[in-house]
Scaffold this motif. Structure first.
Motif, PDB file in Angstrom:
ATOM      1  N   VAL A 130       8.731   1.734   7.341  1.00  0.00           N
ATOM      2  CA  VAL A 130       7.706   0.982   6.375  1.00  0.00           C
ATOM      3  C   VAL A 130       7.926   1.525   4.857  1.00  0.00           C
ATOM      4  O   VAL A 130       8.347   2.488   4.602  1.00  0.00           O
ATOM      5  CB  VAL A 130       6.109   0.933   6.621  1.00  0.00           C
ATOM      6  N   VAL A 131       7.947   0.412   4.188  1.00  0.00           N
ATOM      7  CA  VAL A 131       8.252   0.617   2.549  1.00  0.00           C
ATOM      8  C   VAL A 131       6.745   0.529   1.870  1.00  0.00           C
ATOM      9  O   VAL A 131       6.221  -0.497   1.693  1.00  0.00           O
ATOM     10  CB  VAL A 131       9.205  -0.441   1.865  1.00  0.00           C
ATOM     11  N   LEU A 132       6.504   1.709   1.238  1.00  0.00           N
ATOM     12  CA  LEU A 132       5.270   1.886   0.497  1.00  0.00           C
ATOM     13  C   LEU A 132       5.390   1.428  -0.991  1.00  0.00           C
ATOM     14  O   LEU A 132       6.729   1.480  -1.459  1.00  0.00           O
ATOM     15  CB  LEU A 132       4.730   3.534   0.485  1.00  0.00           C
ATOM     16  N   GLU A 133       4.605   1.050  -1.719  1.00  0.00           N
ATOM     17  CA  GLU A 133       4.684   0.718  -2.965  1.00  0.00           C
ATOM     18  C   GLU A 133       3.600   1.588  -3.678  1.00  0.00           C
ATOM     19  O   GLU A 133       2.339   1.647  -3.490  1.00  0.00           O
ATOM     20  CB  GLU A 133       4.456  -0.754  -3.473  1.00  0.00           C
TER      21      GLU A 133
ATOM     22  N   LEU B 271      12.467   7.770  -1.883  1.00  0.00           N
ATOM     23  CA  LEU B 271      12.461   6.823  -3.010  1.00  0.00           C
ATOM     24  C   LEU B 271      13.675   6.228  -3.140  1.00  0.00           C
ATOM     25  O   LEU B 271      14.770   6.228  -3.586  1.00  0.00           O
ATOM     26  CB  LEU B 271      12.163   7.441  -4.290  1.00  0.00           C
ATOM     27  N   ILE B 272      13.733   4.483  -2.822  1.00  0.00           N
ATOM     28  CA  ILE B 272      14.845   3.855  -2.744  1.00  0.00           C
ATOM     29  C   ILE B 272      14.971   3.174  -3.786  1.00  0.00           C
ATOM     30  O   ILE B 272      16.303   2.780  -4.161  1.00  0.00           O
ATOM     31  CB  ILE B 272      14.661   3.112  -1.206  1.00  0.00           C
TER      32      ILE B 272
ATOM     33  N   ARG C 291       9.361   2.020  -4.804  1.00  0.00           N
ATOM     34  CA  ARG C 291       9.410   1.684  -3.447  1.00  0.00           C
ATOM     35  C   ARG C 291       9.653   2.956  -2.718  1.00  0.00           C
ATOM     36  O   ARG C 291      10.956   3.313  -2.860  1.00  0.00           O
ATOM     37  CB  ARG C 291      10.416   0.296  -3.473  1.00  0.00           C
ATOM     38  N   ILE C 292       8.995   3.224  -1.719  1.00  0.00           N
ATOM     39  CA  ILE C 292       9.131   4.358  -1.145  1.00  0.00           C
ATOM     40  C   ILE C 292       9.323   4.076   0.647  1.00  0.00           C
ATOM     41  O   ILE C 292       8.594   3.301   1.258  1.00  0.00           O
ATOM     42  CB  ILE C 292       8.126   5.250  -1.196  1.00  0.00           C
ATOM     43  N   LEU C 293      10.394   4.726   1.092  1.00  0.00           N
ATOM     44  CA  LEU C 293      10.767   4.582   2.655  1.00  0.00           C
ATOM     45  C   LEU C 293      10.347   5.554   3.565  1.00  0.00           C
ATOM     46  O   LEU C 293      10.529   6.740   3.155  1.00  0.00           O
ATOM     47  CB  LEU C 293      12.388   4.314   2.844  1.00  0.00           C
ATOM     48  N   THR C 294       9.494   5.197   4.139  1.00  0.00           N
ATOM     49  CA  THR C 294       9.074   6.399   5.276  1.00  0.00           C
ATOM     50  C   THR C 294       8.523   5.672   6.609  1.00  0.00           C
ATOM     51  O   THR C 294       9.177   4.436   6.895  1.00  0.00           O
ATOM     52  CB  THR C 294       7.683   7.019   4.772  1.00  0.00           C
TER      53      THR C 294
ATOM     54  N   HIS D 145       3.797   8.878   8.876  1.00  0.00           N
ATOM     55  CA  HIS D 145       3.514   9.682   7.788  1.00  0.00           C
ATOM     56  C   HIS D 145       3.136   8.812   6.518  1.00  0.00           C
ATOM     57  O   HIS D 145       2.780   9.400   5.407  1.00  0.00           O
ATOM     58  CB  HIS D 145       4.794  10.370   7.471  1.00  0.00           C
ATOM     59  N   ALA D 146       2.956   7.547   6.521  1.00  0.00           N
ATOM     60  CA  ALA D 146       2.849   6.670   5.470  1.00  0.00           C
ATOM     61  C   ALA D 146       1.669   6.831   4.766  1.00  0.00           C
ATOM     62  O   ALA D 146       1.511   7.240   3.475  1.00  0.00           O
ATOM     63  CB  ALA D 146       2.764   5.058   5.859  1.00  0.00           C
TER      64      ALA D 146
END
Length: 511
Positions: free
Chosen positions: A434-437, A462-463, A487-490, A494-495
């Motif tokens: 998932v990509v967090l913002e 951090l992508i 935009r953070i990939l996890t 763990h999100a």
């Protein structure tokens, strides 16, 4: 000749937001209509019971049957319990997974029975969850990816609140301030589109009259503003007390010799004597606030009304039935404001013409204290009342109440409810990418910091950085700026922890 380029992405989301708004507007309007029709029938029945008291016996059996039906629905799908707002937040944070169709029909039926039968529950929380389910279903139908699904889910939630209260701007602010805690262009565009469309559908059915219209009320003179300071403190203290009691309800209900799914028997049976003796108090309470527009009761009556509404709203919500606290909170705030206004007239020399102002002002202050979403509270009450004359008093009281609760250690009630919900639902968490913002605000420690100099949590990458219309590739020496959207990939396991840890590390500048 220069050709103007059209952003097709935004046009696409605008069209999808419109579709979600239409469907959610219809669903929530039908939900609202069903509650009103059942509530009106129950109101007349309680009046008839005074003529035929023996009819209370079959009514008790009907109430028990309703409690069992609603309990069975909640047992089959626990995500329909309560208001539904924490569940929507949990979905957006990848902490919960939800079967949208199951929630859609079970929340609809359970909410109509719970609120329509007179329990002190609100329709707005269920409306938000119903709207979110519509958005999720639309995303699934159109084959949307995870990021787009979240946007459509948010837009559905916004549409649900707009249709429930005829408050589209407050619905958008609620999504931004309470649910996402940041400003995303696509989220606000899609959510606002859905809210406007759903509000239009709702107004077509229910008319243009604001939900809590109290007629013309004179603006409060500046010489009386010192009273707002006192009111804000009172609302903050009472708001914190509300939070404490609400969060202990589950412990008290667990002491009952009943299985969890039958806890609803308690409010469904206790509401019968309340309906028999005080049927005007049944339901979410909007009729009480509307009555204040015509006449303010005595201090004794208002005190009794507050105690009754407070205690039984806790009894109703504590049973984990499908129903919200949004409208009950506003009603309690209105009662507090009416009491404060009458007290100011009798003992502090205030002109009686301004007593009703405090009903409106206290609704916003009480919700701001409990939900810790002051902007939403101010705009919501403004739209529901249909008057812009009270923005300054609303803002002042909401700010003071918010500060008081903050000093007392209170947290946003929906976030706290979500934390408890997630703790009891570990099986709902899936380890998918998932990509967090994460939005960088003016007070952020991240502002002006190089990527390599920040202590990032584990289990993330951090992508990229969304900076206005541009997407910036990240290097160690990239400097983060105010307004950036990280935009953070996890993964979904763990999100939530990743987001909370970044927020905690980013917090020192706020102290």
């Amino acid at each position: 000749m220069e050709v103007t380029r059209v952003d097709k992405t935004r046009i696409t989301y605008l069209m999808k937001g419109t579709a979600v708004g239409i469907i959610a507007g219809i669903v929530v309007s039908m939900f609202r209509l069903a509650i009103e029709e059942l509530g009106a029938a129950v109101f007349h029945l309680y009046g008839y019971f005074h003529q035929k008291p023996l009819l209370l016996l079959p009514w008790i059996l009907i109430s028990i049957l309703c409690a069992v039906v609603v309990g069975r629905l909640a047992k089959s799908d626990p995500t329909i319990k309560g208001s539904g707002i924490p569940q929507v937040e949990g979905q957006l944070q990848d902490a919960l997974t939800v079967n949208w169709f199951s929630v859609l029909w079970k929340k609809f039926v359970g909410g109509v029975l719970g609120v329509g039968m007179g329990l002190f529950l609100g329709r707005e929380g269920p409306s938000i969850q119903l709207g979110a389910s519509v958005g999720q279903g639309f995303a699934e139908f159109t084959g949307a990816d995870r990021s787009e699904t979240k946007i459509l889910l948010s837009s559905g939630a916004s549409a649900g609140l707009a249709a429930a209260f005829n408050a589209p701007v407050a619905a958008l602010l609620f999504i931004v301030e309470e649910v996402h805690h940041n400003f995303s262009p696509l989220v606000w565009l899609t959510s606002f589109t859905s809210a406007i469309v759903a509000n239009f559908v709702s107004m077509t059915i229910f008319g243009l009259q604001p939900v809590l219209h109290m007629g013309q009320i004179s603006s409060l003179p500046l010489k009386n503003y010192w009273l707002l300071l006192l009111l804000g403190i009172v609302l903050g203290l009472l708001g914190r007390f509300y939070q404490i009691v609400l969060l202990r309800l589950n412990q008290w209900y667990q002491k009952l010799p009943l299985p969890d799914y039958l806890h609803g028997l308690v409010p469904f049976l206790l509401v019968i004597p309340i309906g028999y003796f005080w049927r005007e108090t049944l339901g979410g309470g909007n009729q009480i606030v509307l009555g204040f527009g015509l006449h303010l009761p005595s201090l004794t009556v208002l005190l009794f009304l507050f105690l009754l509404r407070f205690v039984f709203s806790m009894v109703s919500y504590g049973a984990a039935l499908p129903g919200g606290i949004f409208l009950p909170i506003l009603t309690l705030g209105g009662i507090i404001g009416a009491f404060f206004g009458q007290f100011a007239v009798m003992y502090l020399g205030m002109d009686p013409i301004f007593a009703k102002n405090f009903v409106i002002i206290a609704m916003a202050g009480y919700f701001a204290a409990i939900g810790k979403a002051p902007l939403t509270a101010i705009i919501l009450v403004t739209e529901m009342v249909g008057s812009l004359n009270h923005l300054m008093p609303l803002g002042l009281v909401a700010l003071i109440a918010y500060i008081v609760v903050d000093l007392l250690g209170g947290s946003p009630i929906y976030e706290t409810l979500l934390e408890r919900l997630v703790e009891t639902k570990p099986s709902d968490i899936k380890g998918e990418k998932v990509v967090l913002e994460y939005a960088v605000h003016a007070e952020s420690v991240l502002d002006g910091t190089q990527v390599r100099d920040f202590r990032w949590p584990k289990d993330m990458l951090l992508i990229s950085i969304q900076r206005g219309e541009q997407e910036v590739l990240v290097h160690g020496d990239t400097i983060i700026q105010v307004g950036d959207l990280l935009r953070i990939l996890t993964d979904t396991r763990h999100a939530r922890n990743v987001y909370q840890e970044i927020t905690a590390l980013d917090r020192p500048a706020l102290k």
